[in-house]
Write a protein that holds these residues in place. Structure first.
Motif, PDB file in Angstrom:
ATOM      1  N   ILE A 159      26.318  42.096  60.869  1.00 42.07           N
ATOM      2  CA  ILE A 159      27.154  42.416  62.294  1.00 42.07           C
ATOM      3  C   ILE A 159      28.579  43.199  61.744  1.00 42.07           C
ATOM      4  N   LEU A 160      28.998  42.602  60.695  1.00 46.28           N
ATOM      5  CA  LEU A 160      30.379  43.248  60.073  1.00 46.28           C
ATOM      6  C   LEU A 160      30.209  44.788  59.574  1.00 46.28           C
TER       7      LEU A 160
ATOM      8  N   THR B 255      32.140  46.567  63.001  1.00 47.96           N
ATOM      9  CA  THR B 255      33.376  46.553  62.620  1.00 47.96           C
ATOM     10  C   THR B 255      33.649  47.952  61.738  1.00 47.96           C
ATOM     11  N   ASP B 256      34.965  48.298  61.678  1.00 46.00           N
ATOM     12  CA  ASP B 256      35.629  49.240  60.601  1.00 46.00           C
ATOM     13  C   ASP B 256      37.014  48.546  60.197  1.00 46.00           C
ATOM     14  N   PRO B 257      36.993  48.234  58.820  1.00 46.85           N
ATOM     15  CA  PRO B 257      38.260  47.696  58.472  1.00 46.85           C
ATOM     16  C   PRO B 257      39.566  48.745  58.558  1.00 46.85           C
TER      17      PRO B 257
ATOM     18  N   ASP C 190      34.468  39.937  51.885  1.00 47.26           N
ATOM     19  CA  ASP C 190      33.406  40.788  51.359  1.00 47.26           C
ATOM     20  C   ASP C 190      33.410  42.141  52.163  1.00 47.26           C
ATOM     21  N   SER C 191      33.421  41.977  53.493  1.00 49.06           N
ATOM     22  CA  SER C 191      33.322  43.031  54.344  1.00 49.06           C
ATOM     23  C   SER C 191      34.632  43.799  54.557  1.00 49.06           C
ATOM     24  N   GLY C 192      35.751  43.787  54.046  1.00 48.33           N
ATOM     25  CA  GLY C 192      36.801  44.442  53.978  1.00 48.33           C
ATOM     26  C   GLY C 192      38.115  43.908  54.410  1.00 48.33           C
ATOM     27  N   PHE C 193      37.996  42.588  54.750  1.00 48.83           N
ATOM     28  CA  PHE C 193      38.869  41.841  55.568  1.00 48.83           C
ATOM     29  C   PHE C 193      39.758  40.699  54.842  1.00 48.83           C
ATOM     30  N   ALA C 194      39.805  40.868  53.449  1.00 48.45           N
ATOM     31  CA  ALA C 194      40.613  39.833  52.505  1.00 48.45           C
ATOM     32  C   ALA C 194      42.131  40.022  53.119  1.00 48.45           C
TER      33      ALA C 194
END
Length: 494
Positions: free
Chosen positions: A113-114, A118-120, A142-146
């Protein structure tokens, strides 16, 4: 009425032999952290039958062993659409396989889903209802949202929508500073401005279920701010009625029906009218603002690694276009074929009604009674306690966990967890484990403990509570340095 004794067992625990004073090394491990189904509950016989059926059916076997279509094994999509339409018939759920996409389980699907929605560079934050299922945080990172996970506290009705809206509004005056870089998403996918992760029914770890009113408020808010609600609906079929405190049960019931379910967020999103004067953008109407992230891990077996999404047809199709799914074909194709047999033959429903729900209802009862007998001086049950004898309302509970709050302010859950492991060879989940990573200060849980009643056998549930009671009763005695459970081990316990 089936009856249950208030204190089912005062027998000496099977592993009551003690080693040297002050150590727990020679005591058998009791693990009340691990959120797995007990081996005795796994449907081994049913899976043997279903697997044999798949492998001997010439019309199915080749398809089940090959790469699958992007959206998943079609017979399972059809079975799920029919099953969900029946279970949630009160909410007029359509029997539509196009709303179903087969996944590799709830966690794997969250990552997909991410990737696809989504797009960081555009999606502002991942908003996580707290306390949270802690193993979701690395998936978001891991999907860019750290560094972009935000905790949203729960109140008595569920996720605090006022706090969530205040968070959304912080980003209203600061549009994305970078252009989107996922130019491959349109037209079959889109990036949402916000993502909200919740477990609406029998949340892990709190055990609480969001009220219908709060579900509606959450959907309205998601529509207003272009947010996607990812609802982990993994415990919806593991619900049961809780007998009152004065009821007496001598054993687990032979059959436990599913109580009337609450509407899922995806059902609310489908049926809730648009507010007057508020026109939702075309993409949001097409893709929706809530999805149901389902899994067979809790209701059949985790090793099958199979789940599903129910959403709008456009969202389900877009999810199936995720690169990792298209490359490998649908995930878990053989497992999906096996589960389709369980559903077609009615074995899944029989298993849930005659094995899984009775076992969990009974184990929940045993844990509650043990906590009330041995721990009530030290811990308060936050959700899932026994209804009072004078109550006329039917209480529903479900899932795997019991969430407890310390009564003494001078104790910390983390310190108790360390001492329980060192002194009693007992593993429990301390509250800080369920804080949202990177935003721990917004919702602290150092005075909370989670106990799981699904994994250990019934005698060990009782024994684990007695061991924890010894730790708490002896808390004020001088203590040597306790050995902590290595942080790297906690992931193995889910």
């Amino acid at each position: 009425m089936v009856l249950i004794p208030l204190h089912p067992s005062k027998a000496k625990p099977a592993s009551a032999s003690a080693g040297p004073a002050g150590t727990g090394a020679d005591k058998p491990l009791v693990n009340l952290l691990r959120g797995w189904p007990a081996p005795a509950i796994l449907p081994v016989a049913q899976l043997k039958m279903a697997t044999a059926d798949v492998l001997t059916d010439a019309s199915v076997v080749v398809d089940s062993l090959q790469y699958g279509p992007d959206s998943g094994f079609q017979p399972l999509r059809e079975q799920l659409a029919s099953y969900l339409s029946n279970i949630f018939s009160k909410y007029s759920v359509p029997n539509d396989p196009e709303r179903i996409c087969i996944t590799g389980g709830a966690s794997q699907n969250a990552a997909c889903i991410l990737q696809s929605f989504t797009d960081p560079a555009y999606t502002a934050c991942i908003w996580v209802s707290a306390p949270c299922y802690f193993l979701m945080c690395p998936i978001f990172e891991d999907s860019g949202f750290a560094g972009r996970l935000r905790a949203v506290p729960e109140d008595d009705e569920g996720t605090d929508v006022e706090a969530l809206e205040r968070g959304f509004q912080e980003f209203e005056s600061s549009p994305p500073s970078e252009p989107t870089y996922k130019n491959n998403l349109a037209p079959d996918r889109k990036a949402y401005r916000h993502v909200v992760y919740v477990v609406p029914t029998s949340s892990n770890p709190s055990g609480s279920s969001m009220t219908v009113k709060r579900r509606e408020q959450l959907v309205r808010l998601a529509r207003k701010y272009d947010a996607l609600l990812i609802a982990d609906d993994v415990y919806d079929f593991l619900q049961w009625d809780v007998p009152r405190a004065d009821a007496v049960l001598t054993s687990k019931q032979g059959s436990v029906s599913l109580p009337p379910p609450l509407p899922r967020l995806v059902d609310v999103d489908r049926t809730l009218p648009q507010e007057d004067g508020h026109e939702t953008e075309e993409d949001s109407r097409r893709f929706g603002n809530a999805i149901s992230n389902g899994s067979f891990s809790k209701i059949v077996a985790p090793g099958l690694r199979t789940g599903w999404v129910e959403a709008t047809p456009a969202f389900s199709y877009g999810l199936a276009q995720t690169g990792s799914s298209k490359s490998g074909g649908a995930p878990s194709q053989f497992s999906a074929a096996t589960i389709a047999v369980l559903m077609r033959t009615g074995e899944l429903d029989r298993y849930l009604q005659e094995v899984a729900r009775p076992a969990l209802q009974w184990r929940h009862r045993l844990l509650i009674q043990a906590v009330e007998e041995h721990l009530s001086e030290f811990l308060e049950i936050k959700c899932g306690g026994l209804p009072k004898a004078t109550s006329s309302e039917v209480t529903t509970y479900g899932g795997y966990f019991l969430w407890l709050k310390l009564r003494r302010s001078d104790m910390s859950a983390a310190a108790i967890s360390k001492r329980a492991f060192a002194k009693e060879n007992l593993i429990i989940a301390d509250g800080p484990l369920f804080e949202v990573k990177g935003d721990e200060a917004s919702a602290r849980f150092d005075d909370h403990i989670r106990l799981c009643f699904a994994w250990e056998d019934e005698a060990k549930i009782q024994e684990g509570v007695e061991r924890l009671a010894r730790v708490l009763r002896n808390w004020d005695e001088p203590e040597d340095a306790a050995t902590a459970l290595p942080a790297s081990d906690t992931g193995a316990f889910k």
